[in-house]
Write a protein that holds these residues in place. Structure first.
Motif, PDB file in Angstrom:
ATOM      1  N   ALA A   1     -22.512  -9.712  -5.283  1.00  0.00           N
ATOM      2  CA  ALA A   1     -21.584 -10.358  -5.474  1.00  0.00           C
ATOM      3  C   ALA A   1     -19.781  -9.949  -4.594  1.00  0.00           C
ATOM      4  CB  ALA A   1     -20.540  -9.600  -7.079  1.00  0.00           C
ATOM      5  N   PRO A   2     -19.394  -8.954  -3.633  1.00  0.00           N
ATOM      6  CA  PRO A   2     -18.547  -9.838  -3.396  1.00  0.00           C
ATOM      7  C   PRO A   2     -18.795 -10.371  -1.948  1.00  0.00           C
ATOM      8  CG  PRO A   2     -18.678  -7.712  -3.265  1.00  0.00           C
ATOM      9  CD  PRO A   2     -19.625  -7.861  -4.161  1.00  0.00           C
ATOM     10  N   ILE A   3     -19.621 -10.640  -1.350  1.00  0.00           N
ATOM     11  CA  ILE A   3     -20.104 -11.046  -0.237  1.00  0.00           C
ATOM     12  C   ILE A   3     -20.202 -13.222  -0.620  1.00  0.00           C
ATOM     13  CG2 ILE A   3     -22.034 -11.739   1.277  1.00  0.00           C
ATOM     14  CD1 ILE A   3     -22.811  -9.359   0.956  1.00  0.00           C
ATOM     15  N   THR A   4     -20.836 -13.460  -1.815  1.00  0.00           N
ATOM     16  CA  THR A   4     -20.779 -14.658  -2.376  1.00  0.00           C
ATOM     17  C   THR A   4     -19.529 -15.062  -2.380  1.00  0.00           C
ATOM     18  OG1 THR A   4     -21.084 -13.805  -4.556  1.00  0.00           O
ATOM     19  CG2 THR A   4     -23.599 -14.192  -3.402  1.00  0.00           C
ATOM     20  N   ALA A   5     -18.983 -14.204  -3.174  1.00  0.00           N
ATOM     21  CA  ALA A   5     -17.189 -14.670  -3.382  1.00  0.00           C
ATOM     22  C   ALA A   5     -16.664 -14.818  -2.183  1.00  0.00           C
ATOM     23  CB  ALA A   5     -16.731 -13.888  -4.465  1.00  0.00           C
ATOM     24  N   ALA A   6     -16.875 -14.255  -1.189  1.00  0.00           N
ATOM     25  CA  ALA A   6     -15.967 -14.307   0.153  1.00  0.00           C
ATOM     26  C   ALA A   6     -16.399 -15.359   1.134  1.00  0.00           C
ATOM     27  CB  ALA A   6     -15.972 -13.569   1.140  1.00  0.00           C
ATOM     28  N   LEU A   7     -17.513 -16.182   0.777  1.00  0.00           N
ATOM     29  CA  LEU A   7     -18.429 -17.323   1.544  1.00  0.00           C
ATOM     30  C   LEU A   7     -17.690 -18.461   1.454  1.00  0.00           C
ATOM     31  CD1 LEU A   7     -21.824 -15.786   2.452  1.00  0.00           C
ATOM     32  CD2 LEU A   7     -20.490 -16.070   3.462  1.00  0.00           C
ATOM     33  N   ASP A   8     -16.944 -19.067   1.695  1.00  0.00           N
ATOM     34  CA  ASP A   8     -16.498 -20.743   1.490  1.00  0.00           C
ATOM     35  C   ASP A   8     -17.061 -21.780   2.682  1.00  0.00           C
ATOM     36  OD1 ASP A   8     -14.514 -20.451   3.519  1.00  0.00           O
ATOM     37  OD2 ASP A   8     -13.020 -19.439   2.165  1.00  0.00           O
ATOM     38  N   GLN A   9     -17.122 -22.800   2.178  1.00  0.00           N
ATOM     39  CA  GLN A   9     -16.800 -23.661   2.794  1.00  0.00           C
ATOM     40  C   GLN A   9     -16.466 -23.581   4.602  1.00  0.00           C
ATOM     41  OE1 GLN A   9     -19.070 -26.091   1.472  1.00  0.00           O
ATOM     42  NE2 GLN A   9     -19.349 -27.675   2.381  1.00  0.00           N
ATOM     43  N   GLN A  10     -14.822 -23.147   4.681  1.00  0.00           N
ATOM     44  CA  GLN A  10     -15.193 -23.410   5.619  1.00  0.00           C
ATOM     45  C   GLN A  10     -15.477 -21.957   6.398  1.00  0.00           C
ATOM     46  OE1 GLN A  10     -10.079 -22.612   6.488  1.00  0.00           O
ATOM     47  NE2 GLN A  10     -10.307 -22.634   8.238  1.00  0.00           N
ATOM     48  N   THR A  11     -15.464 -20.569   5.668  1.00  0.00           N
ATOM     49  CA  THR A  11     -16.198 -19.456   6.559  1.00  0.00           C
ATOM     50  C   THR A  11     -17.438 -19.945   6.381  1.00  0.00           C
ATOM     51  OG1 THR A  11     -14.534 -17.837   5.202  1.00  0.00           O
ATOM     52  CG2 THR A  11     -16.474 -17.109   6.480  1.00  0.00           C
ATOM     53  N   MET A  12     -18.294 -20.497   6.044  1.00  0.00           N
ATOM     54  CA  MET A  12     -20.114 -20.398   6.356  1.00  0.00           C
ATOM     55  C   MET A  12     -19.764 -21.192   7.371  1.00  0.00           C
ATOM     56  SD  MET A  12     -22.652 -19.241   5.468  1.00  0.00           S
ATOM     57  CE  MET A  12     -22.897 -19.362   6.497  1.00  0.00           C
ATOM     58  N   GLN A  13     -18.952 -22.756   7.586  1.00  0.00           N
ATOM     59  CA  GLN A  13     -19.372 -23.723   9.055  1.00  0.00           C
ATOM     60  C   GLN A  13     -18.883 -22.863  10.445  1.00  0.00           C
ATOM     61  OE1 GLN A  13     -16.559 -27.288   8.993  1.00  0.00           O
ATOM     62  NE2 GLN A  13     -18.119 -28.127   8.788  1.00  0.00           N
ATOM     63  N   GLN A  14     -17.601 -21.772   9.772  1.00  0.00           N
ATOM     64  CA  GLN A  14     -17.146 -21.089  11.089  1.00  0.00           C
ATOM     65  C   GLN A  14     -18.691 -20.534  11.655  1.00  0.00           C
ATOM     66  OE1 GLN A  14     -13.473 -19.014  10.207  1.00  0.00           O
ATOM     67  NE2 GLN A  14     -12.735 -20.419  10.323  1.00  0.00           N
ATOM     68  N   LEU A  15     -18.825 -19.440  10.491  1.00  0.00           N
ATOM     69  CA  LEU A  15     -20.472 -18.604  10.932  1.00  0.00           C
ATOM     70  C   LEU A  15     -21.431 -19.402  11.729  1.00  0.00           C
ATOM     71  CD1 LEU A  15     -19.844 -16.442   7.779  1.00  0.00           C
ATOM     72  CD2 LEU A  15     -19.170 -15.824  10.213  1.00  0.00           C
ATOM     73  N   ASN A  16     -21.497 -20.600  10.792  1.00  0.00           N
ATOM     74  CA  ASN A  16     -22.778 -21.162  11.379  1.00  0.00           C
ATOM     75  C   ASN A  16     -22.740 -22.253  13.007  1.00  0.00           C
ATOM     76  OD1 ASN A  16     -24.441 -21.772   9.255  1.00  0.00           O
ATOM     77  ND2 ASN A  16     -23.105 -22.903   8.861  1.00  0.00           N
TER      78      ASN A  16
END
Length: 324
Positions: free
Chosen positions: A283-298
């Motif tokens: 639950a806290p992981i999915t809450a933290a993975l927003d669009q900007q974060t995922m694009q940065q990780l990618n």
């Protein structure tokens, strides 16, 4: 993409799956570093004595999400086998249904259009609600909370070219193709064959792409090919970090053709039911993975050359989810 469960999948996928698991999962089976240590997730859930086989599809974002799952589960005491990079959507889905993997991250749009073969356009909240009910009842699949990013299909153009040709929307792309001016449209194999892919896009936007104007490439090649002008238009995933890194412009889907692709951890029901508290871990992981974060990780993987494992664990440690 073929619907599931289909007779073609039942006959073709097992052989493909065996090859894919050997090729894609061998790295994880060989080790890859120490287990993730406890962080803020561990006090929420104790998974000591539980075992999971974690899989993923075969592109960067999926492998990052796979490594996030592995580290999170390890930090809570579980024993985990790495089967990241199983293959395409159908093969990875079948791996879950057949029990070869316990969990992976799936997208709401993929399941809705390709597995349930739905053509209704519903808000993503309703799509996820139906998936939770129907996929568990029909296929024994449990859907957890979704992450806060949408990895929908997008079309991109080199930024300077888009400005010169005044290309801002997919309607502009359709008009350009209809005009007969030069320039190829590059798409990946899966998009070219999916029900919610190229054929539907042409119907929605009222254009027909001549065969000699279409190039089918591996997704990873489309970004640079578009930046270099080999492709005028390239079909990509919206959260990919190479979009800003290469100065590509995303064309607005002005007719809203592409549905939402929210990422959700999915589990086999028999695995989930033995330890349903695993939902609290994610639950806290999915809450933290927003669009900007995922694009940065990618971007750290696709543009920066880092390994999905290192990127996943660094992010989890930065957030305090696992030990540093």
């Amino acid at each position: 993409m073929s619907p599931f469960p289909g007779r073609r999948l039942r006959t073709l996928v097992p052989a493909l799956l065996a090859v894919a698991l050997l090729a894609g999962g061998c790295t994880g089976l060989a080790g890859g570093g120490p287990r993730a240590s406890a962080g803020s997730l561990a006090p929420r859930v104790d998974l000591s004595g539980r075992t999971y086989v974690v899989g993923s599809k075969n592109f960067d974002e999926q492998q990052i999400l796979c490594q996030i799952s592995i580290a999170a589960l390890e930090s809570a005491g579980a024993s985990v086998t790495d089967r990241c990079n199983v293959g395409g959507s159908d093969v990875t889905r079948q791996a879950l249904l057949s029990g070869d993997i316990s969990t992976y991250w799936e997208y709401t749009g993929t399941a809705w259009a390709s597995y349930l073969r739905e053509t209704r356009t519903l808000p993503d909240d309703q799509v996820l609600a139906e998936l939770r009910t129907r996929d568990r009842a029909q296929n024994g699949v449990v859907w957890l909370d979704r992450a806060g990013f949408d990895n929908t299909y997008s079309f991109v153009v080199d930024g300077a070219t888009a400005a010169r040709l005044n290309l801002n929307t997919i309607s502009d792309m359709a008009a350009y193709v209809r005009s007969g001016q030069p320039g190829d449209v590059c798409v990946e194999t899966e998009y070219a064959s999916r029900a919610d892919g190229l054929a539907g896009l042409q119907r929605a936007y009222g254009f027909e792409l001549p065969r000699d104007r279409r190039e089918t490439l591996e997704q990873g090649l489309i970004f640079q090919s578009t930046a270099d002008g080999v492709c005028l238009f390239g079909e990509v995933a919206a959260t990919d970090g190479r979009i800003p890194a290469l100065g590509l412009k995303v064309l607005t889907d002005d007719r809203g053709y592409h549905i939402t692709y929210s990422a959700v951890p999915v589990f086999r029901a028999d695995v989930f039911d033995r330890a349903p508290q695993v939902a609290d871990l994610f639950a806290p992981i999915t809450a933290a993975l927003d669009q900007q974060t995922m694009q940065q990780l990618n971007g750290r993987v696709s543009a920066g050359g880092q390994s999905p494992r290192d990127v996943a664990r660094a992010w989890l440690a930065e957030r305090g989810f696992i030990g540093s």
